[in-house]
Write a protein that holds these residues in place. Structure first.
Motif, mmCIF file in Angstrom:
data_model
loop_
_atom_site.group_PDB
_atom_site.id
_atom_site.type_symbol
_atom_site.label_atom_id
_atom_site.label_comp_id
_atom_site.label_asym_id
_atom_site.label_seq_id
_atom_site.Cartn_x
_atom_site.Cartn_y
_atom_site.Cartn_z
ATOM 1 N N VAL A 1 0.830 -1.203 0.000
ATOM 2 C CA VAL A 1 0.000 0.000 0.000
ATOM 3 C C VAL A 1 0.869 1.260 0.000
ATOM 4 O O VAL A 1 0.568 2.246 -0.694
ATOM 5 N N GLN A 2 1.953 1.241 0.761
ATOM 6 C CA GLN A 2 2.837 2.415 0.803
ATOM 7 C C GLN A 2 3.495 2.665 -0.554
ATOM 8 O O GLN A 2 3.632 3.822 -0.987
ATOM 9 N N TYR A 3 3.891 1.593 -1.229
ATOM 10 C CA TYR A 3 4.431 1.759 -2.580
ATOM 11 C C TYR A 3 3.374 2.360 -3.505
ATOM 12 O O TYR A 3 3.668 3.261 -4.307
ATOM 13 N N ALA A 4 2.151 1.847 -3.413
ATOM 14 C CA ALA A 4 1.088 2.356 -4.275
ATOM 15 C C ALA A 4 0.867 3.848 -4.054
ATOM 16 O O ALA A 4 0.644 4.614 -5.005
ATOM 17 N N ARG A 5 0.929 4.272 -2.803
ATOM 18 C CA ARG A 5 0.789 5.696 -2.495
ATOM 19 C C ARG A 5 1.927 6.493 -3.127
ATOM 20 O O ARG A 5 1.714 7.568 -3.686
ATOM 21 N N PRO B 1 -6.274 -1.428 -11.452
ATOM 22 C CA PRO B 1 -6.199 -1.216 -10.010
ATOM 23 C C PRO B 1 -4.764 -1.223 -9.493
ATOM 24 O O PRO B 1 -3.886 -1.851 -10.089
ATOM 25 N N THR B 2 -4.560 -0.530 -8.411
ATOM 26 C CA THR B 2 -3.254 -0.531 -7.754
ATOM 27 C C THR B 2 -3.458 -0.390 -6.251
ATOM 28 O O THR B 2 -4.470 0.156 -5.795
ATOM 29 N N GLY B 3 -2.508 -0.923 -5.483
ATOM 30 C CA GLY B 3 -2.616 -0.842 -4.032
ATOM 31 C C GLY B 3 -3.717 -1.690 -3.455
ATOM 32 O O GLY B 3 -4.272 -1.371 -2.402
ATOM 33 N N SER B 4 -4.042 -2.816 -4.130
ATOM 34 C CA SER B 4 -5.116 -3.686 -3.664
ATOM 35 C C SER B 4 -4.613 -5.107 -3.459
ATOM 36 O O SER B 4 -3.482 -5.444 -3.827
ATOM 37 N N PHE B 5 -5.472 -5.944 -2.906
ATOM 38 C CA PHE B 5 -5.132 -7.300 -2.496
ATOM 39 C C PHE B 5 -6.163 -8.230 -3.126
ATOM 40 O O PHE B 5 -7.356 -8.126 -2.825
ATOM 41 N N PHE B 6 -5.707 -9.114 -4.011
ATOM 42 C CA PHE B 6 -6.626 -9.906 -4.820
ATOM 43 C C PHE B 6 -6.447 -11.413 -4.614
ATOM 44 O O PHE B 6 -5.366 -11.903 -4.330
ATOM 45 N N THR C 1 1.777 7.892 -11.399
ATOM 46 C CA THR C 1 2.727 7.321 -12.345
ATOM 47 C C THR C 1 2.067 6.147 -13.069
ATOM 48 O O THR C 1 0.921 5.796 -12.794
ATOM 49 N N ASP C 2 2.820 5.541 -13.969
ATOM 50 C CA ASP C 2 2.307 4.379 -14.705
ATOM 51 C C ASP C 2 2.522 3.064 -13.961
ATOM 52 O O ASP C 2 2.105 2.008 -14.445
ATOM 53 N N ILE C 3 3.188 3.097 -12.800
ATOM 54 C CA ILE C 3 3.498 1.872 -12.070
ATOM 55 C C ILE C 3 2.277 1.403 -11.291
ATOM 56 O O ILE C 3 1.745 2.130 -10.449
#
Length: 245
Positions: free
Chosen positions: A180-184, A232-237, A189-191
């Motif tokens: 989550v911290q990386y996503a923030r 999606p980004t910063g999620s748990f699947f 950005t495109d990452i």
């Protein structure tokens, strides 16, 4: 002709990691097989190549600074960039009968060792590979977690009845929090970066106790590794969708 995409999968010599590498290879990716053991790594590369995958070996111990630095240099020489990083390498740590890690008798050194691989190793590899990922038009990072990382599920006896794993489970919760911290940090950005639970997969990681095959366990990780822009980004699947934190 579109440029071949490049992926690196850690812990890719067997199990889920191997199947993630195989699945990405089948989609046309050139895949780096990251693994510590030379014989197992090269055996996996040979098997992948025999199946038509453009694979290459990457000696990689996620707990070693020098090993990770040398892996970056190798990927730089071989392919010059990364489009996908799958942080799959992980350990459960020693457990007692019934695959239990009792928090009341837990050795702190065991916790340190598990976190060193499952969390710090991911940070070490991700940060080292970021310059190569930033050269991609659509960088994707997938962190292989576990449903036992879900505090919501772990705290509810009606949704979780598995063994107490007082080192492994919190290490994956820690990994999710870091994701989550990386996503923030990557916002705007495109990452895209996400965590994934492969499910209870029968591999030597758990003594082949599981109801799912490694191929099934790899499916959602492959989907997240190949997300379109704006995904999606910063999620748990997991296979069925988002897992509660």
């Amino acid at each position: 002709m579109s440029e071949t995409k490049i992926a690196l999968v850690t812990g890719a010599n067997k199990g889920i990691g191997y199947e993630v590498a195989a699945g990405l290879g089948a989609l046309g990716y050139r895949v780096g097989v990251g693994a510590r053991d030379e014989t197992r790594r090269e055996d996996a590369v040979g098997k992948l190549r025999a199946a038509g995958v453009d694979a290459f070996g990457v000696p990689l111990d996620v707990t070693g600074d020098r090993s990770v630095t040398e892996a970056v240099e190798l990927v730089e020489r071989q392919v010059g960039r990364l489009d996908v990083l799958v942080n799959n390498a992980g350990i459960s740590g020693e457990s007692g009968p019934g695959w239990v890690q009792d928090p009341t008798t837990l050795d702190p050194d065991l916790v340190r060792n598990v976190v060193e691989t499952n969390v710090i190793g991911v940070i070490r590899v991700t940060n080292a590979m970021l310059p190569l990922l930033r050269r991609s038009a659509s960088p994707r990072i997938v962190n292989v977690s576990s449903s036992v990382a879900s505090l919501t599920r772990q705290a509810d006896p009606n949704t979780y009845v598995g063994p107490v794993m007082a080192a492994y489970s919190p290490s994956k919760s820690f990994l999710n929090a870091v994701t989550v911290q990386y996503a923030r940090q990557f916002a705007g950005t495109d990452i895209l970066i996400n965590a994934v639970c492969p499910g209870l997969v029968a591999t030597d990681f758990n003594g082949f106790y599981g109801t799912r095959t490694p191929e099934q366990g790899a499916a959602t990780a492959i989907r997240l590794a190949t997300l379109p822009d704006g995904g999606p980004t910063g999620s748990f699947f997991e296979d069925d969708g988002v897992i509660p934190w």
